[in-house]
Design a protein around this motif. Structure first.
Motif, PDB file in Angstrom:
ATOM      1  N   MET A 141      -8.649  20.086  14.512  1.00 34.39           N
ATOM      2  CA  MET A 141      -8.161  19.186  13.460  1.00 34.39           C
ATOM      3  C   MET A 141      -8.972  17.890  13.445  1.00 34.39           C
ATOM      4  O   MET A 141      -9.348  17.398  12.380  1.00 34.39           O
ATOM      5  N   VAL A 142      -9.250  17.345  14.614  1.00 35.15           N
ATOM      6  CA  VAL A 142     -10.081  16.136  14.695  1.00 35.15           C
ATOM      7  C   VAL A 142     -11.471  16.428  14.144  1.00 35.15           C
ATOM      8  O   VAL A 142     -12.047  15.611  13.408  1.00 35.15           O
ATOM      9  N   GLY A 143     -12.011  17.603  14.470  1.00 33.79           N
ATOM     10  CA  GLY A 143     -13.312  18.007  13.934  1.00 33.79           C
ATOM     11  C   GLY A 143     -13.308  18.109  12.423  1.00 33.79           C
ATOM     12  O   GLY A 143     -14.271  17.713  11.757  1.00 33.79           O
ATOM     13  N   TRP A 173     -15.665  15.882  10.098  1.00 35.85           N
ATOM     14  CA  TRP A 173     -16.553  16.513   9.124  1.00 35.85           C
ATOM     15  C   TRP A 173     -16.372  15.879   7.749  1.00 35.85           C
ATOM     16  O   TRP A 173     -17.339  15.600   7.052  1.00 35.85           O
ATOM     17  N   ARG A 174     -15.115  15.648   7.364  1.00 32.51           N
ATOM     18  CA  ARG A 174     -14.863  15.033   6.062  1.00 32.51           C
ATOM     19  C   ARG A 174     -15.448  13.617   6.023  1.00 32.51           C
ATOM     20  O   ARG A 174     -16.042  13.218   5.022  1.00 32.51           O
ATOM     21  N   TYR A 175     -15.256  12.862   7.088  1.00 29.52           N
ATOM     22  CA  TYR A 175     -15.843  11.517   7.137  1.00 29.52           C
ATOM     23  C   TYR A 175     -17.364  11.585   7.094  1.00 29.52           C
ATOM     24  O   TYR A 175     -18.012  10.845   6.348  1.00 29.52           O
ATOM     25  N   ALA A 176     -17.961  12.476   7.897  1.00 30.68           N
ATOM     26  CA  ALA A 176     -19.421  12.583   7.992  1.00 30.68           C
ATOM     27  C   ALA A 176     -20.046  13.006   6.671  1.00 30.68           C
ATOM     28  O   ALA A 176     -21.153  12.573   6.344  1.00 30.68           O
ATOM     29  N   THR A 177     -19.346  13.832   5.910  1.00 26.20           N
ATOM     30  CA  THR A 177     -19.874  14.292   4.628  1.00 26.20           C
ATOM     31  C   THR A 177     -19.381  13.433   3.464  1.00 26.20           C
ATOM     32  O   THR A 177     -19.561  13.795   2.306  1.00 26.20           O
ATOM     33  N   ARG A 178     -18.754  12.321   3.802  1.00 26.82           N
ATOM     34  CA  ARG A 178     -18.254  11.346   2.818  1.00 26.82           C
ATOM     35  C   ARG A 178     -17.280  11.971   1.818  1.00 26.82           C
ATOM     36  O   ARG A 178     -17.261  11.610   0.634  1.00 26.82           O
ATOM     37  N   LEU A 235      -3.777  15.589   5.435  1.00 27.25           N
ATOM     38  CA  LEU A 235      -4.568  15.850   6.630  1.00 27.25           C
ATOM     39  C   LEU A 235      -4.245  14.821   7.714  1.00 27.25           C
ATOM     40  O   LEU A 235      -4.101  15.167   8.890  1.00 27.25           O
ATOM     41  N   LEU A 236      -4.119  13.563   7.331  1.00 28.01           N
ATOM     42  CA  LEU A 236      -3.762  12.525   8.297  1.00 28.01           C
ATOM     43  C   LEU A 236      -2.369  12.764   8.885  1.00 28.01           C
ATOM     44  O   LEU A 236      -2.162  12.622  10.096  1.00 28.01           O
TER      45      LEU A 236
END
Length: 175
Positions: free
Chosen positions: A18-20, A24-29, A36-37
Motif C-alpha cells: 500500500m505504501v508502494g 508510485w502515485r506521488y512519483a508519477t505525479r 487511498l489515504l
C-alpha cells in the motif's frame, strides 16, 4: 507471504504494498485519492494492532465489522428519500435530477440499494464464517475467491438491471 513466512511478514508486506502504491502515485505525479489515504490509515492501524497482539484473527475480523456497518448504511438509507445507490449513480452514469427523479429510476435505485446492502451483509457473514471455521492460510486462499465471485456476480446483476431500465427509459440506445 503467509505460506512462505508467517502472519507478521504477510501483514507487513501488505502494508508495504500500500505504501508502494502511494509512493508510485506521488512519483508519477498522479493524484492520491482520499480513499487511498483512508485505506492506508486503516491498514496501518490493523497492521500495528496485529503485530502488537500477534493475533491474525483481529486483522481479518475488522473488515467484517466494516461490512456490517456499510450494510446498515445501505439498508438504512432505504428509509430516506435518496438511498445510497441514488447518491452514487451519477458517479457512474451522468444524469440530470429530472432523470434521477423518474419513478422507474427511483425504483431501480431502491432495488439496487437493497441488493447491495444484502450482498455486503452476506459478504461480511461469509467472511466471519470462513474466519471462524478455517485455518488462517486456508481463510486467505478461499475468502478471496468467494468474495470476488459474490461481488462480481452482484456487479453484473447491477449492470444488466441498469441497462434494462436505461433502455426502457430511453437513456441507452441500441447500436
Amino acid at each position: 507471504m503467509l505460506r512462505l513466512f508467517n502472519v507478521a511478514t504477510a501483514v507487513i508486506v501488505a502494508l508495504a504494498w500500500m505504501v508502494g502504491a502511494m509512493a508510485w502515485r506521488y512519483a508519477t505525479r498522479r493524484p492520491v485519492s482520499g480513499l487511498l489515504l483512508l485505506t492506508l490509515g486503516i491498514l496501518t492501524v490493523r497492521t500495528a494492532f496485529t503485530l502488537v497482539t500477534g493475533n491474525a484473527f483481529v486483522y481479518f475480523v475488522q473488515p467484517v465489522f466494516a461490512d456490517f456497518a456499510v450494510a446498515v448504511i445501505f439498508l438504512g438509507s432505504l428509509w430516506t428519500s435518496r438511498p445510497v445507490i441514488a447518491r452514487l449513480a451519477p458517479d457512474f452514469y451522468p444524469m440530470s435530477a429530472s432523470v434521477a427523479a423518474r419513478p422507474e429510476m427511483r425504483a431501480l435505485f431502491r432495488r439496487l440499494t437493497l441488493m447491495w446492502g444484502l450482498v455486503i451483509l452476506v459478504k461480511g457473514g461469509i467472511t466471519l464464517w470462513l474466519l471462524e471455521t478455517l485455518s488462517t492460510a486456508n481463510f486467505v486462499l478461499i475468502k478471496g475467491g468467494a468474495i470476488i465471485t459474490l461481488t462480481l456476480t452482484a456487479a453484473v446483476v447491477t449492470l444488466v438491471w441498469a441497462v434494462v431500465v436505461g433502455r426502457q427509459q430511453g437513456l441507452i440506445h441500441r447500436k
